[in-house]
Design a protein around this motif. Structure first.
Motif, PDB file in Angstrom:
ATOM      1  N   SER A 172       0.821  -1.216   0.000  1.00 46.32           N
ATOM      2  CA  SER A 172       0.000   0.000   0.000  1.00 46.32           C
ATOM      3  C   SER A 172       0.853   1.264   0.000  1.00 46.32           C
ATOM      4  N   ALA A 211      -6.379   1.576  -4.952  1.00 49.89           N
ATOM      5  CA  ALA A 211      -6.606   1.223  -3.552  1.00 49.89           C
ATOM      6  C   ALA A 211      -5.990  -0.132  -3.271  1.00 49.89           C
ATOM      7  N   VAL A 271      -6.213  -3.132  -0.183  1.00 53.57           N
ATOM      8  CA  VAL A 271      -7.035  -3.520   0.966  1.00 53.57           C
ATOM      9  C   VAL A 271      -6.565  -4.868   1.495  1.00 53.57           C
ATOM     10  N   ASP A 292     -10.330   1.119   2.579  1.00 55.24           N
ATOM     11  CA  ASP A 292     -10.628   1.350   1.157  1.00 55.24           C
ATOM     12  C   ASP A 292     -11.434   0.223   0.505  1.00 55.24           C
ATOM     13  N   ILE A 336     -13.866   1.128  -2.126  1.00 57.90           N
ATOM     14  CA  ILE A 336     -13.336   1.579  -3.419  1.00 57.90           C
ATOM     15  C   ILE A 336     -13.206   0.404  -4.382  1.00 57.90           C
ATOM     16  N   GLN A 380     -11.892   6.482   9.263  1.00 59.51           N
ATOM     17  CA  GLN A 380     -10.482   6.140   9.399  1.00 59.51           C
ATOM     18  C   GLN A 380     -10.129   5.795  10.843  1.00 59.51           C
TER      19      GLN A 380
END
Length: 413
Positions: A98, A106, A108, A135, A138, A152
């Protein structure tokens, strides 16, 4: 007016032929009916399966790759003993990717745990628990019908909050608004922050049926389950081009090989899986089914076409005297030709419409999560094939009728 009168007259002749030789007509049309049914049924099945796959891909995300321990198999020998020795993807590898991937929208981390009992007071059910990072919405469709998505902070501190599927909401909170209420997952309290819109099962439900799923922060999932079954999947969303996805796969492979210290001569000890590959593999099966449908339907239609041609030759012989009278009264050759050709097309259309109606009845049958839909294009295809068979089968008898000499035809018995 003259054309309409001739059309009506041709229709009347065709209808009389159908009624006067009903059993013979039905037996001859059976081939056309079976042929059209086979072709349109296969096309309807293929279209419905493709629609289900497209819907599934919209749920699990388009241009998405899954970094996992085991590759997905679509035929051939599956060397599970080789893949079984690979290490599981780790959360630290998710963080590594990431922070460094440049071609990703994105990244994840997610894990699944099935058949977990979720409970609220006296209500309980078996659910699928999925831990995920921020994310996830997304890379995949998460339609929140009531409430909201994760923040978040909730992900960072691994707060015990959950987004539940529609079936979970109906079973645990019947007649209530679940948002803000608590329920238990493996004995721990979780607060509902959102409820997903009902989706239903589809053909490629990667990760399971979303209606029985509970989405929770990955950290909360790891505390409950990862010591028992550490099965993390790293999911990466690419940009909306095939070239960008190939670059993304190459970038993932290079970074992860570096992270795991693999030498150039060593094989990958991880798999990069794509849902589109599953769709392409199933598409190959669709092609085989389509060819099989055309072959089976083609033989049946061929038999039906010979049956219609036989009916038309018999009809010409039975009506030779009438043809002579019509021509002696001034009927042109094309009028006679049109009458018999119209009759052949009508006969074939009756068989085709019967086959299409049988497919329509078939669409009411339940095939699990697959919904059969008879589309307008398939109906048009069935009618088009039927008309073509009618024209091909009837053109020779109609042409022979049109060329009869009126004097000889009148004297015929």
């Amino acid at each position: 007016m003259k054309f309409l009168r001739q059309t009506f007259e041709s229709f009347r002749f065709a209808w009389q032929a159908l009624r006067s030789n009903l059993l013979r007509t039905l037996l001859s049309l059976l081939g056309v009916t079976i042929g059209i049914f086979a072709i349109i049924a296969v096309f309807t099945l293929v279209d419905s399966l493709e629609g289900s796959i497209r819907t599934s891909l919209s749920f699990i995300g388009d241009k998405v790759v899954y970094v996992q321990k085991m590759p997905w198999s679509f035929g051939g020998e599956y060397q599970w003993w080789k893949f079984f020795q690979r290490p599981e993807p780790k959360y630290s590898e998710y963080k590594f990717l990431s922070e460094r991937l440049e071609n990703a929208k994105a990244v994840v981390a997610m894990s699944f745990r099935g058949r977990v009992t979720v409970k609220r007071e006296n209500n309980s059910m078996s659910s699928l628990i999925q831990g995920t990072t921020l994310d996830y919405n997304i890379i995949s469709d998460v339609p929140i019908e009531n409430g909201r998505y994760f923040t978040q902070q909730e992900i960072d501190v691994s707060r015990n909050v959950a987004i539940i599927g529609s079936d979970v909401a109906e079973n645990l909170f019947p007649g209530e608004d679940p948002v803000g209420k608590t329920f238990k997952i493996s004995g721990l309290n979780f607060t509902v922050i959102g409820v997903q819109r009902k989706k239903g099962e589809s053909l490629l439900n990667v990760g399971g049926n979303p209606d029985i799923k509970c989405l929770i922060p990955y950290g909360a999932f790891a505390k409950m389950f990862n010591s028992i079954n550490p099965n993390l999947t790293i999911t990466v969303k690419g940009y909306d081009t095939d070239e960008g996805l190939l670059e993304l796969e190459s970038e993932i492979r290079g970074l992860l090989r570096t992270r795991r210290g693999l030498r150039p001569v060593q094989d990958d000890n991880f798999a990069i899986n794509r849902p589109e590959a599953a769709a392409q593999a199933i598409g190959g099966i669709f092609s085989v089914l389509t060819v099989a449908g055309w072959v089976i339907g083609g033989f049946s239609i061929l038999i039906g076409g010979f049956g219609i041609a036989n009916i038309m030759f018999v009809s010409v012989k039975e009506r030779t005297n009438i043809i002579g009278i019509q021509k002696s009264l001034g009927a042109k050759n094309y009028v006679i030709l049109f009458q018999f050709l119209f009759e052949a097309v009508l006969l074939s259309l009756v068989g085709g419409l019967t086959g299409i109606f049988l497919v329509y009845l078939l669409s009411f049958m339940s095939l699990g999560s697959l919904e059969l839909v008879l589309s307008a294009s398939n109906i048009a295809l069935g009618l088009g094939v039927s008309s073509a068979i009618g024209i091909i089968s009837g053109i020779v008898p109609a042409f022979s009728a049109a060329r009869l000499d009126p004097v000889i035809a009148i004297r015929a018995k």
